[in-house]
Design a protein around this motif. Structure first.
Motif, PDB file in Angstrom:
ATOM      1  N   ASP B  72       0.830  -1.198   0.000  1.00  0.00           N
ATOM      2  CA  ASP B  72       0.000   0.000   0.000  1.00  0.00           C
ATOM      3  C   ASP B  72       0.875   1.262   0.000  1.00  0.00           C
ATOM      4  OD1 ASP B  72      -2.367   1.319  -0.124  1.00  0.00           O
ATOM      5  OD2 ASP B  72      -2.646   1.433   2.035  1.00  0.00           O
ATOM      6  N   LEU B  73       1.863   1.238  -0.887  1.00  0.00           N
ATOM      7  CA  LEU B  73       2.851   2.310  -0.959  1.00  0.00           C
ATOM      8  C   LEU B  73       2.321   3.454  -1.815  1.00  0.00           C
ATOM      9  CD1 LEU B  73       5.798   2.676   0.013  1.00  0.00           C
ATOM     10  CD2 LEU B  73       6.527   1.496  -2.073  1.00  0.00           C
ATOM     11  N   ASP B  74       2.609   4.684  -1.413  1.00  0.00           N
ATOM     12  CA  ASP B  74       2.167   5.856  -2.160  1.00  0.00           C
ATOM     13  C   ASP B  74       3.259   6.286  -3.138  1.00  0.00           C
ATOM     14  OD1 ASP B  74       0.575   7.974  -2.944  1.00  0.00           O
ATOM     15  OD2 ASP B  74       1.163   9.278  -1.275  1.00  0.00           O
ATOM     16  N   LEU B  75       3.109   5.916  -4.411  1.00  0.00           N
ATOM     17  CA  LEU B  75       4.093   6.271  -5.442  1.00  0.00           C
ATOM     18  C   LEU B  75       3.573   7.473  -6.223  1.00  0.00           C
ATOM     19  CD1 LEU B  75       4.959   2.727  -6.941  1.00  0.00           C
ATOM     20  CD2 LEU B  75       6.020   3.897  -4.994  1.00  0.00           C
ATOM     21  N   VAL B  76       4.233   8.603  -6.085  1.00  0.00           N
ATOM     22  CA  VAL B  76       3.747   9.841  -6.690  1.00  0.00           C
ATOM     23  C   VAL B  76       4.710  10.326  -7.763  1.00  0.00           C
ATOM     24  CG1 VAL B  76       3.127  12.251  -6.271  1.00  0.00           C
ATOM     25  CG2 VAL B  76       2.528  10.493  -4.596  1.00  0.00           C
ATOM     26  N   VAL B  77       4.176  10.553  -8.944  1.00  0.00           N
ATOM     27  CA  VAL B  77       4.942  11.084 -10.064  1.00  0.00           C
ATOM     28  C   VAL B  77       4.597  12.560 -10.219  1.00  0.00           C
ATOM     29  CG1 VAL B  77       5.190  10.969 -12.577  1.00  0.00           C
ATOM     30  CG2 VAL B  77       4.997   8.856 -11.261  1.00  0.00           C
ATOM     31  N   CYS B  78       5.609  13.416 -10.271  1.00  0.00           N
ATOM     32  CA  CYS B  78       5.364  14.862 -10.384  1.00  0.00           C
ATOM     33  C   CYS B  78       4.709  15.191 -11.724  1.00  0.00           C
ATOM     34  CB  CYS B  78       6.664  15.643 -10.257  1.00  0.00           C
ATOM     35  SG  CYS B  78       6.467  17.385 -10.720  1.00  0.00           S
ATOM     36  N   VAL B  79       3.624  15.945 -11.657  1.00  0.00           N
ATOM     37  CA  VAL B  79       2.845  16.222 -12.876  1.00  0.00           C
ATOM     38  C   VAL B  79       3.635  17.045 -13.889  1.00  0.00           C
ATOM     39  CG1 VAL B  79       1.662  18.212 -11.803  1.00  0.00           C
ATOM     40  CG2 VAL B  79       0.650  17.082 -13.787  1.00  0.00           C
ATOM     41  N   ALA B  80       4.346  18.071 -13.443  1.00  0.00           N
ATOM     42  CA  ALA B  80       5.058  18.947 -14.394  1.00  0.00           C
ATOM     43  C   ALA B  80       6.197  18.190 -15.074  1.00  0.00           C
ATOM     44  CB  ALA B  80       5.595  20.173 -13.672  1.00  0.00           C
ATOM     45  N   ALA B  81       6.970  17.448 -14.276  1.00  0.00           N
ATOM     46  CA  ALA B  81       8.070  16.659 -14.832  1.00  0.00           C
ATOM     47  C   ALA B  81       7.525  15.560 -15.745  1.00  0.00           C
ATOM     48  CB  ALA B  81       8.906  16.054 -13.708  1.00  0.00           C
ATOM     49  N   ALA B  82       6.380  14.995 -15.393  1.00  0.00           N
ATOM     50  CA  ALA B  82       5.770  13.911 -16.175  1.00  0.00           C
ATOM     51  C   ALA B  82       5.260  14.418 -17.520  1.00  0.00           C
ATOM     52  CB  ALA B  82       4.635  13.272 -15.384  1.00  0.00           C
ATOM     53  N   GLN B  83       4.687  15.609 -17.515  1.00  0.00           N
ATOM     54  CA  GLN B  83       4.161  16.141 -18.772  1.00  0.00           C
ATOM     55  C   GLN B  83       5.284  16.393 -19.773  1.00  0.00           C
ATOM     56  OE1 GLN B  83       1.705  19.506 -17.748  1.00  0.00           O
ATOM     57  NE2 GLN B  83      -0.014  18.200 -17.191  1.00  0.00           N
ATOM     58  N   ARG B  84       6.424  16.874 -19.270  1.00  0.00           N
ATOM     59  CA  ARG B  84       7.574  17.085 -20.165  1.00  0.00           C
ATOM     60  C   ARG B  84       8.037  15.771 -20.811  1.00  0.00           C
ATOM     61  NH1 ARG B  84       9.727  20.631 -15.852  1.00  0.00           N
ATOM     62  NH2 ARG B  84       9.454  22.754 -16.604  1.00  0.00           N
ATOM     63  N   ARG B  85       7.896  14.688 -20.039  1.00  0.00           N
ATOM     64  CA  ARG B  85       8.518  13.426 -20.474  1.00  0.00           C
ATOM     65  C   ARG B  85       7.520  12.394 -20.977  1.00  0.00           C
ATOM     66  NH1 ARG B  85      11.091  15.946 -16.402  1.00  0.00           N
ATOM     67  NH2 ARG B  85      13.357  15.997 -16.381  1.00  0.00           N
ATOM     68  N   GLY B  86       6.257  12.803 -21.074  1.00  0.00           N
ATOM     69  CA  GLY B  86       5.274  11.907 -21.663  1.00  0.00           C
ATOM     70  C   GLY B  86       4.810  10.790 -20.759  1.00  0.00           C
ATOM     71  N   ILE B  87       4.604  11.102 -19.484  1.00  0.00           N
ATOM     72  CA  ILE B  87       4.005  10.133 -18.559  1.00  0.00           C
ATOM     73  C   ILE B  87       2.623  10.674 -18.191  1.00  0.00           C
ATOM     74  CG2 ILE B  87       4.278   8.854 -16.394  1.00  0.00           C
ATOM     75  CD1 ILE B  87       6.598   8.389 -18.325  1.00  0.00           C
ATOM     76  N   MET B  88       1.576   9.959 -18.583  1.00  0.00           N
ATOM     77  CA  MET B  88       0.209  10.474 -18.444  1.00  0.00           C
ATOM     78  C   MET B  88      -0.718   9.430 -17.830  1.00  0.00           C
ATOM     79  SD  MET B  88       0.238  13.520 -20.085  1.00  0.00           S
ATOM     80  CE  MET B  88       1.796  14.207 -20.665  1.00  0.00           C
ATOM     81  N   ASP B  89      -1.555   9.860 -16.926  1.00  0.00           N
ATOM     82  CA  ASP B  89      -2.645   8.974 -16.500  1.00  0.00           C
ATOM     83  C   ASP B  89      -3.848   9.233 -17.426  1.00  0.00           C
ATOM     84  OD1 ASP B  89      -3.674  11.376 -15.654  1.00  0.00           O
ATOM     85  OD2 ASP B  89      -3.587  10.918 -13.509  1.00  0.00           O
ATOM     86  N   HIS B  90      -4.957   8.544 -17.171  1.00  0.00           N
ATOM     87  CA  HIS B  90      -6.122   8.676 -18.054  1.00  0.00           C
ATOM     88  C   HIS B  90      -6.572  10.125 -18.167  1.00  0.00           C
ATOM     89  CE1 HIS B  90      -6.575   4.276 -17.661  1.00  0.00           C
ATOM     90  NE2 HIS B  90      -7.143   4.406 -18.851  1.00  0.00           N
ATOM     91  N   ARG B  91      -6.645  10.775 -17.014  1.00  0.00           N
ATOM     92  CA  ARG B  91      -7.174  12.135 -16.985  1.00  0.00           C
ATOM     93  C   ARG B  91      -6.278  13.098 -17.757  1.00  0.00           C
ATOM     94  NH1 ARG B  91      -7.831  15.624 -11.626  1.00  0.00           N
ATOM     95  NH2 ARG B  91      -5.747  16.098 -12.381  1.00  0.00           N
TER      96      ARG B  91
END
Lengths: 132, 130
Positions: B72-91
């Motif tokens: 039950d680990l909380d793994l959080v990906v930074c939204v701004a860094a993710a958008q630059r690098r093409g990591i997207m959730d459904h939303r």
């Protein structure tokens, strides 16, 4: 000034060659709005970030270093720059960007040049260290 | 001890991610708490579901996913860094009209405030990077 934790953001890398410094600034700007005792430190190539008058025309990179001045609009405690890092890079203390704060009662420059020994004391006094 | 772990490098370019994974797993096995793992800079690449590494190499993304599920680990990906690098959730994928989401199961996307929040609440913050 927040009574919360003492958080130090350590910038070790120069601008533009990698995105570390730019994204580290984004963390600092977010951290600045939290009610904590926030400081920044610039060491190694990180001291290049505080050279004023940078232009990225022709580089196709975002010129982000001017935004360090915006930190003066928040309740940042102090911006430390390591003297030895300046010296080995031929940079002069008086040529560093000023980060000015304090609209009332006179302004003051948050940038403070310290020796590596003094910076070690600063680092030891922190609760949280976040490096790029 | 209550830790927050920061991962600043991607899963295969650099050892930092796998070291962070092994630290996290060991700390949990020893009864410590990991309140959050925050992925920043190229570290957000740990959150892509589209890696297919050779079978004789570590399956780092899968291992993070499995650990998140088991503990039950909380793994959080930074939204701004993710958008630059093409990591997207459904939303995010829908919002930016992209062809598909690729965030691996067990990860979530959130802002940098989640990193600052965790650093305030945790007893120790550990940065794994270059």
């Amino acid at each position: 000034m927040g009574d919360g934790k003492k958080i130090l953001f350590i910038n070790r890398r120069g601008p533009y060659g990698t995105i570390y410094a730019q994204e580290a600034l984004e963390v600092a700007l977010v951290g600045a709005v939290f009610d904590q005792k926030i400081s920044l430190a610039f060491i190694d190539d990180g001291v290049f970030l505080l050279r004023p008058g940078q232009s990225t025309v022709g580089l196709q990179m975002k010129q982000f270093t001017a935004a360090y001045r915006a930190l003066g609009d928040f309740e940042i405690h102090r911006v430390y720059v390591e003297r030895e890092s300046l010296q080995v890079r031929g940079m002069k203390e008086e040529n560093l960007m000023e980060i000015v704060t304090g609209p009332d009662g006179g302004t003051r420059n948050l940038v403070k040049v310290v020796s590596s020994v003094e910076l070690m004391d600063v680092i030891h006094s922190q609760d949280v260290l976040l490096n790029d | 001890m209550n830790f927050v772990v920061v991962v600043n490098e991607g899963p295969y370019q650099h050892q930092a991610s796998y070291t962070a994974y092994r630290f996290t797993r060991s700390a949990l096995e020893k009864g410590h708490k990991i309140m959050r793992v925050f992925f920043y800079h190229d570290g957000v690449n740990n959150g892509t579901s589209l890696t297919v590494p050779p079978q004789d190499e570590p399956q780092i993304v899968k291992q993070w996913c499995q650990l998140a599920q088991d503990r039950d680990l909380d793994l959080v990906v930074c939204v701004a860094a993710a958008q630059r690098r093409g990591i997207m959730d459904h939303r995010e994928a829908e919002r930016h009209e992209l062809s598909a989401p690729n965030l691996a199961p067990g990860f979530r996307i959130a802002g940098l405030g989640q990193l600052i929040d965790a650093s305030i609440d945790a007893e120790r913050l550990l940065v794994f990077g270059d």
